[in-house]
Design a protein around this motif. Structure first.
Motif, PDB file in Angstrom:
ATOM      1  N   ALA A  28     -27.232  -5.101 118.840  1.00 53.66           N
ATOM      2  CA  ALA A  28     -28.049  -4.349 117.932  1.00 53.66           C
ATOM      3  C   ALA A  28     -29.260  -5.253 117.227  1.00 53.66           C
ATOM      4  O   ALA A  28     -30.211  -4.934 116.980  1.00 53.66           O
ATOM      5  CB  ALA A  28     -27.352  -3.618 116.893  1.00 53.66           C
ATOM      6  N   TYR A  29     -28.491  -6.258 116.673  1.00 60.70           N
ATOM      7  CA  TYR A  29     -29.619  -7.243 116.001  1.00 60.70           C
ATOM      8  C   TYR A  29     -30.571  -7.910 117.159  1.00 60.70           C
ATOM      9  O   TYR A  29     -31.845  -8.010 116.724  1.00 60.70           O
ATOM     10  CB  TYR A  29     -28.569  -8.443 115.341  1.00 60.70           C
ATOM     11  N   LEU A  30     -29.962  -8.419 118.092  1.00 55.64           N
ATOM     12  CA  LEU A  30     -30.857  -8.894 119.128  1.00 55.64           C
ATOM     13  C   LEU A  30     -31.984  -7.982 119.809  1.00 55.64           C
ATOM     14  O   LEU A  30     -33.029  -8.195 120.006  1.00 55.64           O
ATOM     15  CB  LEU A  30     -30.095  -9.349 120.410  1.00 55.64           C
ATOM     16  N   ALA A  31     -31.527  -6.599 119.830  1.00 58.58           N
ATOM     17  CA  ALA A  31     -32.416  -5.472 120.300  1.00 58.58           C
ATOM     18  C   ALA A  31     -33.724  -5.306 119.154  1.00 58.58           C
ATOM     19  O   ALA A  31     -34.759  -5.226 119.685  1.00 58.58           O
ATOM     20  CB  ALA A  31     -31.877  -4.305 120.236  1.00 58.58           C
ATOM     21  N   ARG A  32     -33.133  -5.606 117.982  1.00 58.06           N
ATOM     22  CA  ARG A  32     -34.196  -5.353 116.976  1.00 58.06           C
ATOM     23  C   ARG A  32     -35.155  -6.645 117.091  1.00 58.06           C
ATOM     24  O   ARG A  32     -36.478  -6.641 116.931  1.00 58.06           O
ATOM     25  CB  ARG A  32     -33.908  -5.421 115.602  1.00 58.06           C
ATOM     26  N   GLN A  33     -34.432  -7.967 117.286  1.00 62.06           N
ATOM     27  CA  GLN A  33     -35.386  -8.925 117.213  1.00 62.06           C
ATOM     28  C   GLN A  33     -36.232  -9.040 118.427  1.00 62.06           C
ATOM     29  O   GLN A  33     -37.278  -9.699 118.424  1.00 62.06           O
ATOM     30  CB  GLN A  33     -34.702 -10.369 117.235  1.00 62.06           C
ATOM     31  N   ASP A  40     -34.430   2.641 122.935  1.00 61.94           N
ATOM     32  CA  ASP A  40     -33.467   1.750 123.481  1.00 61.94           C
ATOM     33  C   ASP A  40     -32.807   1.215 122.546  1.00 61.94           C
ATOM     34  O   ASP A  40     -31.410   0.748 122.735  1.00 61.94           O
ATOM     35  CB  ASP A  40     -34.309   0.952 124.449  1.00 61.94           C
ATOM     36  N   MET A  41     -33.248   0.942 121.346  1.00 61.62           N
ATOM     37  CA  MET A  41     -32.606   0.224 120.321  1.00 61.62           C
ATOM     38  C   MET A  41     -31.388   1.095 119.754  1.00 61.62           C
ATOM     39  O   MET A  41     -30.208   0.543 119.569  1.00 61.62           O
ATOM     40  CB  MET A  41     -33.358  -0.188 119.291  1.00 61.62           C
ATOM     41  N   ALA A  42     -31.586   2.457 119.885  1.00 63.60           N
ATOM     42  CA  ALA A  42     -30.310   3.324 119.238  1.00 63.60           C
ATOM     43  C   ALA A  42     -29.353   3.469 120.321  1.00 63.60           C
ATOM     44  O   ALA A  42     -28.316   3.559 119.964  1.00 63.60           O
ATOM     45  CB  ALA A  42     -31.184   4.709 119.088  1.00 63.60           C
ATOM     46  N   ARG A  43     -29.938   3.427 121.759  1.00 65.20           N
ATOM     47  CA  ARG A  43     -28.922   3.358 122.888  1.00 65.20           C
ATOM     48  C   ARG A  43     -28.072   2.142 122.532  1.00 65.20           C
ATOM     49  O   ARG A  43     -26.744   2.175 122.900  1.00 65.20           O
ATOM     50  CB  ARG A  43     -29.498   3.620 124.299  1.00 65.20           C
ATOM     51  N   ARG A  45     -27.416   0.377 120.118  1.00 62.81           N
ATOM     52  CA  ARG A  45     -26.614   0.553 118.950  1.00 62.81           C
ATOM     53  C   ARG A  45     -25.282   1.464 119.106  1.00 62.81           C
ATOM     54  O   ARG A  45     -24.167   1.008 118.865  1.00 62.81           O
ATOM     55  CB  ARG A  45     -27.133   0.921 117.434  1.00 62.81           C
ATOM     56  N   ILE A  46     -25.524   2.562 119.732  1.00 66.59           N
ATOM     57  CA  ILE A  46     -24.629   3.428 120.189  1.00 66.59           C
ATOM     58  C   ILE A  46     -23.431   2.627 121.227  1.00 66.59           C
ATOM     59  O   ILE A  46     -22.397   2.836 120.947  1.00 66.59           O
ATOM     60  CB  ILE A  46     -25.154   4.697 120.711  1.00 66.59           C
ATOM     61  N   ALA A  47     -23.969   2.176 122.092  1.00 69.32           N
ATOM     62  CA  ALA A  47     -23.304   1.533 123.165  1.00 69.32           C
ATOM     63  C   ALA A  47     -22.253   0.328 122.496  1.00 69.32           C
ATOM     64  O   ALA A  47     -21.423   0.074 122.802  1.00 69.32           O
ATOM     65  CB  ALA A  47     -24.051   0.903 124.303  1.00 69.32           C
ATOM     66  N   SER A  48     -23.132  -0.275 121.691  1.00 68.45           N
ATOM     67  CA  SER A  48     -22.250  -1.578 120.980  1.00 68.45           C
ATOM     68  C   SER A  48     -21.218  -1.095 120.126  1.00 68.45           C
ATOM     69  O   SER A  48     -19.985  -1.514 119.866  1.00 68.45           O
ATOM     70  CB  SER A  48     -23.155  -2.328 119.967  1.00 68.45           C
ATOM     71  N   TRP A  49     -21.589   0.082 119.215  1.00 68.62           N
ATOM     72  CA  TRP A  49     -20.591   0.640 118.378  1.00 68.62           C
ATOM     73  C   TRP A  49     -19.194   1.310 119.182  1.00 68.62           C
ATOM     74  O   TRP A  49     -18.236   1.218 118.922  1.00 68.62           O
ATOM     75  CB  TRP A  49     -21.212   1.573 117.446  1.00 68.62           C
ATOM     76  N   LEU A  50     -19.610   2.090 120.299  1.00 65.52           N
ATOM     77  CA  LEU A  50     -18.685   2.762 120.878  1.00 65.52           C
ATOM     78  C   LEU A  50     -17.887   1.884 121.918  1.00 65.52           C
ATOM     79  O   LEU A  50     -16.643   2.123 122.074  1.00 65.52           O
ATOM     80  CB  LEU A  50     -19.291   4.094 121.661  1.00 65.52           C
ATOM     81  N   PHE A  51     -18.622   1.355 122.645  1.00 67.00           N
ATOM     82  CA  PHE A  51     -18.188   0.505 123.868  1.00 67.00           C
ATOM     83  C   PHE A  51     -17.822  -1.259 123.235  1.00 67.00           C
ATOM     84  O   PHE A  51     -17.456  -1.701 124.494  1.00 67.00           O
ATOM     85  CB  PHE A  51     -18.681   0.768 124.999  1.00 67.00           C
ATOM     86  N   GLY A  52     -18.213  -1.442 122.437  1.00 66.12           N
ATOM     87  CA  GLY A  52     -18.139  -2.790 121.818  1.00 66.12           C
ATOM     88  C   GLY A  52     -16.987  -3.465 121.713  1.00 66.12           C
ATOM     89  O   GLY A  52     -16.742  -4.850 121.993  1.00 66.12           O
ATOM     90  N   TRP A  53     -15.809  -2.544 121.651  1.00 63.40           N
ATOM     91  CA  TRP A  53     -14.565  -3.306 121.736  1.00 63.40           C
ATOM     92  C   TRP A  53     -13.964  -3.687 122.918  1.00 63.40           C
ATOM     93  O   TRP A  53     -13.026  -4.322 123.136  1.00 63.40           O
ATOM     94  CB  TRP A  53     -13.486  -2.034 121.180  1.00 63.40           C
TER      95      TRP A  53
END
Length: 68
Positions: A28-33, A40-43, A45-53
């Motif tokens: 998510a940080y890299l997408a913002r930078q 796409d940034m929201a996507r 973040r959602i992918a990172s939060w839900l599937f980041g594990w």
């Protein structure tokens, strides 16, 4: 008074949680930078939060964040 071993154990666990959280949120940080658009940034973040594990989900979110 608290034992020094307990203080060290708690500090070590807090540090480990902070490191894991930073790695988990890195896409998510890299997408913002990279200036990714809002949708796409929201996507990412959602992918990172839900599937980041999962390792695969984290790498997918990282790949998506690096795309321009």
């Amino acid at each position: 008074m608290l034992e020094p071993e307990i203080i060290i154990l708690v500090a070590k666990n807090i540090l480990a949680v902070m490191v894991v959280w930073c790695v988990w949120m890195f896409p998510a940080y890299l997408a913002r930078q990279n200036g990714i658009d809002e949708l796409d940034m929201a996507r990412v973040r959602i992918a990172s939060w839900l599937f980041g594990w999962t390792v695969l989900g984290w790498f997918a979110a990282l790949w998506w964040a690096m795309k321009k």
